[in-house]
Design an enzyme around this catalytic site. Structure first.
Site, PDB file in Angstrom:
ATOM      1  N   HIS A 356     -26.357  25.243 -43.480  1.00  0.00           N
ATOM      2  CA  HIS A 356     -26.536  26.653 -43.124  1.00  0.00           C
ATOM      3  C   HIS A 356     -25.289  27.304 -42.555  1.00  0.00           C
ATOM      4  O   HIS A 356     -25.347  28.449 -42.114  1.00  0.00           O
ATOM      5  CB  HIS A 356     -27.663  26.826 -42.103  1.00  0.00           C
ATOM      6  CG  HIS A 356     -29.004  26.460 -42.624  1.00  0.00           C
ATOM      7  ND1 HIS A 356     -29.884  27.375 -43.137  1.00  0.00           N
ATOM      8  CD2 HIS A 356     -29.611  25.259 -42.722  1.00  0.00           C
ATOM      9  CE1 HIS A 356     -30.990  26.761 -43.521  1.00  0.00           C
ATOM     10  NE2 HIS A 356     -30.849  25.462 -43.282  1.00  0.00           N
ATOM     11  N   LYS A 544     -29.286  40.803 -34.863  1.00  0.00           N
ATOM     12  CA  LYS A 544     -29.001  39.407 -35.212  1.00  0.00           C
ATOM     13  C   LYS A 544     -28.385  38.764 -33.978  1.00  0.00           C
ATOM     14  O   LYS A 544     -28.056  39.461 -33.021  1.00  0.00           O
ATOM     15  CB  LYS A 544     -28.012  39.341 -36.375  1.00  0.00           C
ATOM     16  CG  LYS A 544     -26.787  40.248 -36.199  1.00  0.00           C
ATOM     17  CD  LYS A 544     -25.860  40.238 -37.411  1.00  0.00           C
ATOM     18  CE  LYS A 544     -26.327  41.151 -38.530  1.00  0.00           C
ATOM     19  NZ  LYS A 544     -26.782  40.447 -39.722  1.00  0.00           N
ATOM     20  N   ARG A 545     -28.241  37.433 -33.975  1.00  0.00           N
ATOM     21  CA  ARG A 545     -27.580  36.801 -32.841  1.00  0.00           C
ATOM     22  C   ARG A 545     -26.182  37.377 -32.646  1.00  0.00           C
ATOM     23  O   ARG A 545     -25.542  37.800 -33.606  1.00  0.00           O
ATOM     24  CB  ARG A 545     -27.494  35.280 -33.066  1.00  0.00           C
ATOM     25  CG  ARG A 545     -28.781  34.562 -32.751  1.00  0.00           C
ATOM     26  CD  ARG A 545     -29.238  34.777 -31.327  1.00  0.00           C
ATOM     27  NE  ARG A 545     -28.422  34.008 -30.402  1.00  0.00           N
ATOM     28  CZ  ARG A 545     -28.759  32.819 -29.931  1.00  0.00           C
ATOM     29  NH1 ARG A 545     -29.914  32.261 -30.261  1.00  0.00           N
ATOM     30  NH2 ARG A 545     -27.966  32.184 -29.095  1.00  0.00           N
ATOM     31  N   LYS A 550     -20.148  37.833 -36.830  1.00  0.00           N
ATOM     32  CA  LYS A 550     -21.102  38.843 -37.304  1.00  0.00           C
ATOM     33  C   LYS A 550     -20.588  40.260 -37.011  1.00  0.00           C
ATOM     34  O   LYS A 550     -21.106  41.235 -37.511  1.00  0.00           O
ATOM     35  CB  LYS A 550     -22.469  38.622 -36.666  1.00  0.00           C
ATOM     36  CG  LYS A 550     -23.118  37.296 -37.092  1.00  0.00           C
ATOM     37  CD  LYS A 550     -24.464  37.091 -36.402  1.00  0.00           C
ATOM     38  CE  LYS A 550     -25.055  35.707 -36.639  1.00  0.00           C
ATOM     39  NZ  LYS A 550     -25.742  35.580 -37.934  1.00  0.00           N
ATOM     40  N   THR A 652     -30.680  36.604 -43.552  1.00  0.00           N
ATOM     41  CA  THR A 652     -32.048  36.854 -44.020  1.00  0.00           C
ATOM     42  C   THR A 652     -32.549  38.168 -43.431  1.00  0.00           C
ATOM     43  O   THR A 652     -33.441  38.802 -43.998  1.00  0.00           O
ATOM     44  CB  THR A 652     -33.004  35.711 -43.627  1.00  0.00           C
ATOM     45  OG1 THR A 652     -32.777  35.378 -42.255  1.00  0.00           O
ATOM     46  CG2 THR A 652     -32.783  34.488 -44.489  1.00  0.00           C
ATOM     47  N   LYS A 656     -34.838  41.512 -44.969  1.00  0.00           N
ATOM     48  CA  LYS A 656     -35.981  42.174 -44.329  1.00  0.00           C
ATOM     49  C   LYS A 656     -35.768  43.681 -44.302  1.00  0.00           C
ATOM     50  O   LYS A 656     -36.691  44.463 -44.558  1.00  0.00           O
ATOM     51  CB  LYS A 656     -36.176  41.627 -42.907  1.00  0.00           C
ATOM     52  CG  LYS A 656     -36.622  40.165 -42.897  1.00  0.00           C
ATOM     53  CD  LYS A 656     -36.399  39.464 -41.563  1.00  0.00           C
ATOM     54  CE  LYS A 656     -36.367  37.954 -41.788  1.00  0.00           C
ATOM     55  NZ  LYS A 656     -35.785  37.209 -40.659  1.00  0.00           N
TER      56      LYS A 656
HETATM   57  C1  26W Z   1     -25.598  24.451 -31.800  1.00  0.00           C
HETATM   58  C2  26W Z   1     -25.595  23.924 -33.117  1.00  0.00           C
HETATM   59  C3  26W Z   1     -26.079  24.842 -34.152  1.00  0.00           C
HETATM   60  C4  26W Z   1     -25.373  24.940 -35.287  1.00  0.00           C
HETATM   61  C5  26W Z   1     -25.813  25.732 -36.293  1.00  0.00           C
HETATM   62  C6  26W Z   1     -27.240  25.551 -33.996  1.00  0.00           C
HETATM   63  C7  26W Z   1     -27.698  26.340 -34.998  1.00  0.00           C
HETATM   64  C8  26W Z   1     -26.970  26.440 -36.162  1.00  0.00           C
HETATM   65  C9  26W Z   1     -27.495  27.248 -37.323  1.00  0.00           C
HETATM   66  C10 26W Z   1     -26.936  26.719 -38.596  1.00  0.00           C
HETATM   67  C11 26W Z   1     -27.259  28.684 -37.168  1.00  0.00           C
HETATM   68  C12 26W Z   1     -28.050  29.486 -38.155  1.00  0.00           C
HETATM   69  O1  26W Z   1     -29.132  29.920 -37.856  1.00  0.00           O
HETATM   70  N1  26W Z   1     -27.496  29.721 -39.346  1.00  0.00           N
HETATM   71  C13 26W Z   1     -28.021  30.728 -40.225  1.00  0.00           C
HETATM   72  O2  26W Z   1     -28.951  30.177 -41.145  1.00  0.00           O
HETATM   73  C14 26W Z   1     -29.576  31.200 -41.889  1.00  0.00           C
HETATM   74  C15 26W Z   1     -30.632  30.557 -42.765  1.00  0.00           C
HETATM   75  O3  26W Z   1     -30.050  29.836 -43.791  1.00  0.00           O
HETATM   76  C16 26W Z   1     -28.559  31.979 -42.711  1.00  0.00           C
HETATM   77  O4  26W Z   1     -29.208  33.030 -43.343  1.00  0.00           O
HETATM   78  C17 26W Z   1     -27.453  32.513 -41.809  1.00  0.00           C
HETATM   79  O5  26W Z   1     -26.435  33.106 -42.579  1.00  0.00           O
HETATM   80  C18 26W Z   1     -26.889  31.397 -40.957  1.00  0.00           C
HETATM   81  O6  26W Z   1     -25.952  31.904 -40.012  1.00  0.00           O
END
Ligand code: 26W
Length: 817
Positions: A356, A544-545, A550, A652, A656
């Site tokens: 991701h 978004k976060r 971003k 995503t 929406k």
């Molecule tokens: C702290 C470690 C960590 C690393 C990565 C925590 C969480 C993450 C995730 C990968 C962050 C995340 O939510 N990524 C998002 O995933 C979505 C679903 O595929 C994508 O649409 C987003 O672009 C992506 O940033």
């Protein structure tokens, strides 16, 4: 006034439950009690179907998908369940009869914040879609006692408050203590050669009990509910008997706490991994409990584990659940007596991995020493996998130690989870076409050369049940009158809207729906934050976060740019705009928090200046979560998707907004690229450098933000606002760090690493075009907005999970042989 038969029955049930639970009647029950009683009546209506479904899977030995994820951002269940069961009208009738608005009952449910952002919400959409499409699925996660923190804004700054979401009891879950397992940590292993071969003795370990809680997933039509299994840590009964016996009650209780802390809290960092021991414990806890369940369950059905890949496919959602791979190896070898080779044959047919993110700081690595102490047996298994893997890689790249050490699972004292996944998983998926390409060409290019067929790119999706039917009842109603067939079930039907984009009377109705959704948002902001917004303004949203890539900062500086412009020329904005931000920052991410402070300072400036306040308003929506997204997104005219090209794996939220008729202003990044492809260039506003351009600038270190600053007086004046004392309520140097970083960088970071200044002029240009179109040719704007809805079908998670199924899961629907 008579109620329908269905409603009368529901009413009687709620009455009975209220009496039993609280000794109250419908007239003296509080909203919370009404919520609970009615939710229990919903539960009663699917429990036996759920039970039959579970028995059916067992009886028919159906292949099941285990979607493993550290996060499931499911949102509230009540309205979703009622809608999917086809009971919305009846429940509404009951509450109307009681003189209560059902919309006031819904917020009585806590919103389980068991995820950070996109990755967790994607997992929830996929469970909903799989269930709606009638595929057998179990989501596997952790029952965090505290979800993601609640965000409070005090004097413009973010504060975190605990999210005690289980406080009032979570009515949907069912504890299944009979499916508990022991998970072991620490200790030592001894290898012993006996006549049976090598046996492993694991001694002096600590154990934690993993207890599952099952949450039903009610799909559309509620034919075969799925399940989300969330594991909770309990200390072993008499965990520390010796202390107990010595009378050291406090010591025993202390140990108990240490065990149960494992499922206490979700780590609130998104895209930044820290290698914390407790997090590693959480992940192994999930992996071990789930694999033990899968093995036990399969043996009950088939007797023999050779057939495991016939009953079981596991999707690993990002690397967090990766330890499921070595854990299954451990169980097969140590507990079930399989040889290494036989175990590998089984394991490699079971797992697939979705990546991701390409952000380096998010790629999970564990310190090998920490790992070995906590998980000694799993460590030896990974060492073995690594040795064989490196030997195989050496056949492809003889004598190229550099490449091999880059691909190795263990190197430089670190264990790399993504590399382990790629080594073992059958498929490695990227979450959009662009992201898939970047995985193949950049991040995992060597691996791609070795395993060209492993790499896939299935674009993410969202469920139209939650993001249309639940979140936007007004638009749903309009579409019901317009589209033939059930568009809540079949995403392909949205295209029927295309001709209506040219129909002025349809546009008028569409505009009306948008207006109502703006009013609903306005009420929400009034109730929660005491803010009133202009519902005739353009609602521009970035939600978004908070992360530098971003580029919330791009929108910030652009607002200052517009503000300056407006002071110089009162026609600079042809229509009032409400600029909304909604974002949580990771508590330890200082730059992100500082950007939140900046947004609120900018709000103070422009909202209070009599020269601008009627044309621009800046709003920070507090505590963005699934529930507030459901109100915010349907009200938006503009969807801001501003990530630096190449960094947003998919996005995503963008989908929406599109489904709800907002027009995107975005970069050619993630799934925006495919939205552009679906919509054509006329129905989306694209700006900024492409992923290739960005990569080239980085490669040749040829980007110099200073020159943009020098060349463009507007950029200069906008940026100067953040440090020249213009911003009220903050010290003059409050944002000098942000300013410095954009222009000069610092010791360990290049200047403007996310190309904010680079993209600002093209963003400003496209933005002006968008606002002018809305202002002077609103019919054309509505046309674009409608086309966005019409073309959103492709981004349904129904399409996405069907693709996964086709390529890697190979599940059969219920009733399909
Ligand atoms: C702290 C470690 C960590 C690393 C990565 C925590 C969480 C993450 C995730 C990968 C962050 C995340 O939510 N990524 C998002 O995933 C979505 C679903 O595929 C994508 O649409 C987003 O672009 C992506 O940033």
């Amino acid at each position: 006034m008579g109620m329908s038969k269905e409603a009368s029955k529901i009413y009687a049930d709620i009455k009975g439950i209220l009496e039993k639970l609280y000794g109250k009647t419908v007239d003296d029950a509080s909203y919370k009690e009404l919520y609970k009683a009615s939710a229990l009546s919903v539960r009663d209506r699917f429990m036996s179907t759920w039970n039959q479904t579970i028995r059916g899977i067992y009886r028919d030995k159906k292949k099941m998908l285990y979607y493993m994820s550290a996060e499931f951002l499911i949102g509230r269940s009540y309205a979703s369940n009622i809608i999917n069961m086809g009971l919305w009208d009846s429940y509404k009738e009951v509450f109307d009869h009681l003189g209560v608005n059902i919309k006031d009952i819904i917020p009585m449910e806590a919103d389980p914040g068991l995820g950070n952002g996109g990755l967790g919400r994607l997992a929830a959409c996929y469970l909903e879609s799989l269930t709606s499409l009638d595929y057998p699925v179990m989501g596997c996660g952790i029952r965090y006692e505290y979800g993601l923190f609640k965000q409070k804004i005090v004097d413009g700054a973010q504060y975190e408050v605990e999210d005690d979401w289980l406080h009032d009891e979570f009515v949907w879950e069912v504890e299944r203590p009979e499916w508990s397992f022991e998970v072991k940590f620490n200790g030592e292993i001894e290898e012993e050669w006996t006549e049976k071969g090598l046996t492993i003795n694991y001694k002096n370990y600590n154990t934690v009990q993993a207890v599952p809680y099952d949450v039903p997933i009610i799909g559309y039509g509620c034919k075969h509910p799925g399940v989300l299994r969330l594991w909770s840590a309990k200390s072993e009964a008499g965990f520390d008997l010796s202390s107990f016996n010595k009378g050291d009650y406090l010591k025993a209780m202390e140990n108990r706490q240490l065990a149960e802390i494992i499922s206490k809290v979700l780590y609130p960092a998104d895209n930044h991994q820290q290698g914390k021991e407790l997090r590693l414990k959480q992940f192994y806890f999930l992996a071990s409990a789930q694999m033990q369940f899968i093995v036990k369950y399969h043996k009950m059905m088939f007797g023999d584990l050779h057939t495991l890949p016939e009953s079981t496919v596991v999707q690993i959602n990002d690397t967090h659940p990766t330890l499921a791979i070595p854990e299954l190896m451990r169980i097969l070898m140590d507990d079930e007596g399989y040889s290494w080779e036989d175990a590998v044959e089984i394991v490699k047919k079971v797992f697939n991995y979705t990546n991701h993110t390409i952000m380096n700081e998010a790629l999970e690595c564990w310190d090998e020493r920490l790992f070995r102490v906590l998980l000694p047996r799993i460590h030896t298994i990974i060492v073995n996998i690594n040795e064989r893997y490196c030997a195989k890689l050496a056949e492809y790249f003889p004598d190229d130690m550099e490449k091999i050490s880059e691909m190795a699972i263990i190197a430089y004292g670190q264990i790399r989870m993504a590399n382990l996944c790629i080594a073992v998983a059958g498929h490695v998926n990227g979450v959009s076409q662009l992201h898939g390409e970047i995985l193949k060409r950049r991040l995992f290019n060597y691996e791609y050369q070795v395993f060209p067929n492993k790499f896939t790119a299935i674009t993410n999706g969202i469920t139209q049940r939650r993001w249309m039917a639940l979140a936007n009842p007004e638009l749903t109603e309009l579409l019901r009158k317009t589209i033939k067939g059930d568009f809540i079930k079949d995403y392909r039907l949205y295209e029927q809207l295309i001709p209506f984009a040219d129909d002025p009377s349809f546009r008028a109705e569409f505009r009306d729906v948008k207006k109502k959704n703006k009013e609903r948002l306005s009420e929400y902001l009034q109730d929660t934050q005491g803010i009133s917004i202009n519902t005739d303004s353009i609602i521009d949203v970035q939600s978004k976060r908070l992360h530098e890539y971003k580029r919330q900062l791009l929108k910030c500086i652009h607002i200052l740019y517009k503000y300056n412009h407006l002071l110089a020329d009162d026609k600079a904005l042809t229509h009032p705009v409400t600029f909304i931000f909604a974002a949580k920052a990771a508590p330890g991410y200082h730059r992100a928090k500082s950007i939140i402070r900046l947004i609120n300072a900018i709000a103070d400036l422009v909202n209070n200046d009599p020269r601008t306040k009627d044309l621009m308003q800046v709003v920070f929506l507090e505590n963005y979560n699934v529930s507030s997204a459901e109100i915010l997104i349907p009200a938006a005219d503009i969807s801001e998707q501003l990530s630096t090209a190449g960094y947003e794996a998919s996005g995503t939220g963008n989908m929406k907004f599109m489904l709800n008729g907002a027009v995107t202003i975005g970069t050619m990044d993630g799934a925006n690229v495919e939205m552009h492809e679906q919509l054509g260039p006329d129905n989306i506003f694209v700006f900024g450098a492409t992923a290739t351009e960005i990569a080239n600038y980085q490669r040749f270190k040829s980007y110099n933000p200073g020159s943009v600053f020098e060349k463009n007086v507007y950029v200069r004046n906008a940026l100067d606002r953040i440090i020249d004392g213009s911003l009220p309520g903050v010290a003059e140097n409050a944002f000098s760090d942000i300013y410095q970083s954009l222009l000069f960088g610092n010791g360990y970071e290049v200047a403007d690493p996310y190309f904010v200044l680079y993209d600002l002029p093209s963003y400003a240009e496209v933005y002006t075009r968008a606002i002018n179109l809305y202002a002077v040719d609103n019919e054309s704007w509505m046309r674009k907005a409608i086309m966005n809805v019409a073309k959103a079908g492709f981004f349904s998670s129904d399409r996405a999970v069907e693709e996964y199924n086709e390529i890697m899961w190979h599940l059969k629907k219920y009733g399909e042989q």
